[in-house]
Scaffold this motif. Sequence first.
Motif, PDB file in Angstrom:
ATOM      1  N   HIS A   8       0.869  -1.177   0.000  1.00  0.00           N
ATOM      2  CA  HIS A   8       0.000   0.000   0.000  1.00  0.00           C
ATOM      3  C   HIS A   8       0.906   1.227   0.000  1.00  0.00           C
ATOM      4  O   HIS A   8       1.950   1.234   0.668  1.00  0.00           O
ATOM      5  CB  HIS A   8      -0.870   0.048   1.259  1.00  0.00           C
ATOM      6  N   GLU A   9       0.505   2.262  -0.706  1.00  0.00           N
ATOM      7  CA  GLU A   9       1.266   3.507  -0.650  1.00  0.00           C
ATOM      8  C   GLU A   9       0.333   4.688  -0.881  1.00  0.00           C
ATOM      9  O   GLU A   9      -0.736   4.554  -1.481  1.00  0.00           O
ATOM     10  CB  GLU A   9       2.411   3.517  -1.657  1.00  0.00           C
ATOM     11  N   ARG A  10       0.763   5.839  -0.369  1.00  0.00           N
ATOM     12  CA  ARG A  10      -0.026   7.059  -0.535  1.00  0.00           C
ATOM     13  C   ARG A  10       0.914   8.260  -0.538  1.00  0.00           C
ATOM     14  O   ARG A  10       1.862   8.318   0.260  1.00  0.00           O
ATOM     15  CB  ARG A  10      -1.052   7.220   0.585  1.00  0.00           C
ATOM     16  N   VAL A  11       0.638   9.197  -1.422  1.00  0.00           N
ATOM     17  CA  VAL A  11       1.386  10.453  -1.449  1.00  0.00           C
ATOM     18  C   VAL A  11       0.733  11.412  -0.460  1.00  0.00           C
ATOM     19  O   VAL A  11      -0.482  11.638  -0.503  1.00  0.00           O
ATOM     20  CB  VAL A  11       1.409  11.061  -2.859  1.00  0.00           C
ATOM     21  N   ILE A  12       1.540  11.959   0.436  1.00  0.00           N
ATOM     22  CA  ILE A  12       1.072  12.890   1.456  1.00  0.00           C
ATOM     23  C   ILE A  12       1.624  14.276   1.144  1.00  0.00           C
ATOM     24  O   ILE A  12       2.838  14.428   0.923  1.00  0.00           O
ATOM     25  CB  ILE A  12       1.534  12.459   2.867  1.00  0.00           C
ATOM     26  N   GLU A  13       0.753  15.256   1.128  1.00  0.00           N
ATOM     27  CA  GLU A  13       1.184  16.628   0.823  1.00  0.00           C
ATOM     28  C   GLU A  13       1.733  17.290   2.083  1.00  0.00           C
ATOM     29  O   GLU A  13       1.187  18.256   2.617  1.00  0.00           O
ATOM     30  CB  GLU A  13       0.010  17.427   0.256  1.00  0.00           C
ATOM     31  N   ALA A  14       2.845  16.734   2.549  1.00  0.00           N
ATOM     32  CA  ALA A  14       3.519  17.258   3.736  1.00  0.00           C
ATOM     33  C   ALA A  14       4.971  16.809   3.680  1.00  0.00           C
ATOM     34  O   ALA A  14       5.295  15.794   3.049  1.00  0.00           O
ATOM     35  CB  ALA A  14       2.850  16.744   5.015  1.00  0.00           C
ATOM     36  N   PRO A  15       5.873  17.539   4.328  1.00  0.00           N
ATOM     37  CA  PRO A  15       7.288  17.160   4.296  1.00  0.00           C
ATOM     38  C   PRO A  15       7.525  15.776   4.898  1.00  0.00           C
ATOM     39  O   PRO A  15       6.822  15.355   5.824  1.00  0.00           O
ATOM     40  CB  PRO A  15       7.964  18.251   5.141  1.00  0.00           C
ATOM     41  N   ALA A  16       8.518  15.077   4.382  1.00  0.00           N
ATOM     42  CA  ALA A  16       8.858  13.750   4.893  1.00  0.00           C
ATOM     43  C   ALA A  16       9.218  13.812   6.373  1.00  0.00           C
ATOM     44  O   ALA A  16       8.921  12.879   7.128  1.00  0.00           O
ATOM     45  CB  ALA A  16      10.022  13.171   4.087  1.00  0.00           C
ATOM     46  N   GLU A  17       9.843  14.907   6.812  1.00  0.00           N
ATOM     47  CA  GLU A  17      10.220  15.030   8.222  1.00  0.00           C
ATOM     48  C   GLU A  17       8.986  15.054   9.123  1.00  0.00           C
ATOM     49  O   GLU A  17       8.987  14.480  10.216  1.00  0.00           O
ATOM     50  CB  GLU A  17      11.039  16.308   8.446  1.00  0.00           C
ATOM     51  N   THR A  18       7.927  15.703   8.647  1.00  0.00           N
ATOM     52  CA  THR A  18       6.692  15.771   9.428  1.00  0.00           C
ATOM     53  C   THR A  18       6.056  14.393   9.557  1.00  0.00           C
ATOM     54  O   THR A  18       5.638  13.980  10.645  1.00  0.00           O
ATOM     55  CB  THR A  18       5.700  16.743   8.760  1.00  0.00           C
ATOM     56  N   VAL A  19       5.988  13.680   8.445  1.00  0.00           N
ATOM     57  CA  VAL A  19       5.383  12.347   8.458  1.00  0.00           C
ATOM     58  C   VAL A  19       6.254  11.367   9.237  1.00  0.00           C
ATOM     59  O   VAL A  19       5.758  10.548  10.015  1.00  0.00           O
ATOM     60  CB  VAL A  19       5.156  11.854   7.015  1.00  0.00           C
ATOM     61  N   GLY A  20       7.564  11.452   9.051  1.00  0.00           N
ATOM     62  CA  GLY A  20       8.464  10.565   9.785  1.00  0.00           C
ATOM     63  C   GLY A  20       8.351  10.740  11.284  1.00  0.00           C
ATOM     64  O   GLY A  20       8.424   9.766  12.044  1.00  0.00           O
ATOM     65  N   ALA A  21       8.154  11.976  11.726  1.00  0.00           N
ATOM     66  CA  ALA A  21       8.004  12.228  13.160  1.00  0.00           C
ATOM     67  C   ALA A  21       6.745  11.564  13.711  1.00  0.00           C
ATOM     68  O   ALA A  21       6.714  11.138  14.876  1.00  0.00           O
ATOM     69  CB  ALA A  21       7.968  13.733  13.423  1.00  0.00           C
ATOM     70  N   LEU A  22       5.704  11.459  12.888  1.00  0.00           N
ATOM     71  CA  LEU A  22       4.487  10.770  13.324  1.00  0.00           C
ATOM     72  C   LEU A  22       4.735   9.275  13.468  1.00  0.00           C
ATOM     73  O   LEU A  22       4.290   8.647  14.437  1.00  0.00           O
ATOM     74  CB  LEU A  22       3.356  11.023  12.325  1.00  0.00           C
ATOM     75  N   LEU A  23       5.447   8.685  12.511  1.00  0.00           N
ATOM     76  CA  LEU A  23       5.744   7.251  12.593  1.00  0.00           C
ATOM     77  C   LEU A  23       6.600   6.932  13.814  1.00  0.00           C
ATOM     78  O   LEU A  23       6.474   5.849  14.400  1.00  0.00           O
ATOM     79  CB  LEU A  23       6.451   6.781  11.325  1.00  0.00           C
ATOM     80  N   ASP A  24       7.453   7.864  14.209  1.00  0.00           N
ATOM     81  CA  ASP A  24       8.301   7.637  15.380  1.00  0.00           C
ATOM     82  C   ASP A  24       7.489   7.533  16.668  1.00  0.00           C
ATOM     83  O   ASP A  24       8.009   7.073  17.691  1.00  0.00           O
ATOM     84  CB  ASP A  24       9.323   8.768  15.520  1.00  0.00           C
ATOM     85  N   ARG A  25       6.232   7.937  16.617  1.00  0.00           N
ATOM     86  CA  ARG A  25       5.383   7.868  17.814  1.00  0.00           C
ATOM     87  C   ARG A  25       4.497   6.624  17.830  1.00  0.00           C
ATOM     88  O   ARG A  25       3.669   6.463  18.736  1.00  0.00           O
ATOM     89  CB  ARG A  25       4.522   9.133  17.900  1.00  0.00           C
ATOM     90  N   LEU A  26       4.667   5.743  16.859  1.00  0.00           N
ATOM     91  CA  LEU A  26       3.903   4.493  16.857  1.00  0.00           C
ATOM     92  C   LEU A  26       4.104   3.743  18.174  1.00  0.00           C
ATOM     93  O   LEU A  26       5.223   3.643  18.675  1.00  0.00           O
ATOM     94  CB  LEU A  26       4.347   3.602  15.697  1.00  0.00           C
TER      95      LEU A  26
END
Length: 306
Positions: A8-26
């Motif tokens: 599965h994949e999705r393009v997110i209209e946000a910087p990779a750093e922002t999205v990566g920081a969310l994954l770090d909180r899993l």
Amino acid sequence: MRTVRNIHERVIEAPAETVGALLDRLSSDDDPVFPTPAWPAMRFDRPLGVGAEGGHGPVRYRVGAYDPGSRLRFDFAPPSNGFHELTVEPLGPGRCRVRHTLEQTQHGTEALAWALAFRFAHDTVVEEVFDNIERVATGSLRRAVRWSPWVRLLNRLMWDKPVEVDLPARARLARTAFERTDFTDAWQLEILPGMPEDPRAWERVLAFPVVARGDGEVLLGKDAGHLDFRASILVDQGHVTLSTVVTTHNPVGRAYFAVVKRVHPVMARAMLRRTHRRLALSTPSAGSRERFHRAADTAAAEVAAP
């Protein structure tokens, strides 16, 4: 034997750093990504990092690789094999691609269970993870994933079942309801992240009048000529417990309850489980809760500003 590769994949209209920081909180207490409480929470035996063991629901795995902000790989625990992995790929200053890959060699019943059930639940959970990422990272969601009737049925069938416990020490209203108690039982479920912890939200477990309220506890019940009963709903230490205490007054009451107590555990478990699932499915998603908290923090900061 068959090898499954599910992407599965999705393009997110946000910087990779922002999205990566969310994954770090899993798997953290304030995880804004995993779709709880509609699905079991992701939990590990230690903070997110290589070697952490845990999973979500019956799916068990360990963290096999972790590059903060960009990659998380989970290796399935034996006897299963394979992995599932989340990655964040920059596509420019304000865009990125999130990808989830599952790869597993399946045998016999495992392959059949995947084809008939787990694939549909898995696909829905992954898309809900993406929904939460998009909600938080961009502030909006173009289109939320919708559950098919089959996924709704699977969710219902896989929902946790209450476990029998001793009458909790903190269920003081239940413990002091009668001078003499002829029957006692208690059933418990974990309160998933985001679910209400106010016992008043759980009163609809039973359609009986409220008799008393206490510290984290609501007592319902009814008196009759042949017996009296009380049902306690206690919310404490991350769990909700439904306890029942009964006192009989005469031979009619004892004979009546001798029959009722055979079906009572089935009914008590079903009512608690049904209410637990109803409240979980009506709770806002992890991403929506995160947006609410951020908005509240912003409003509080603006009020406090000189």
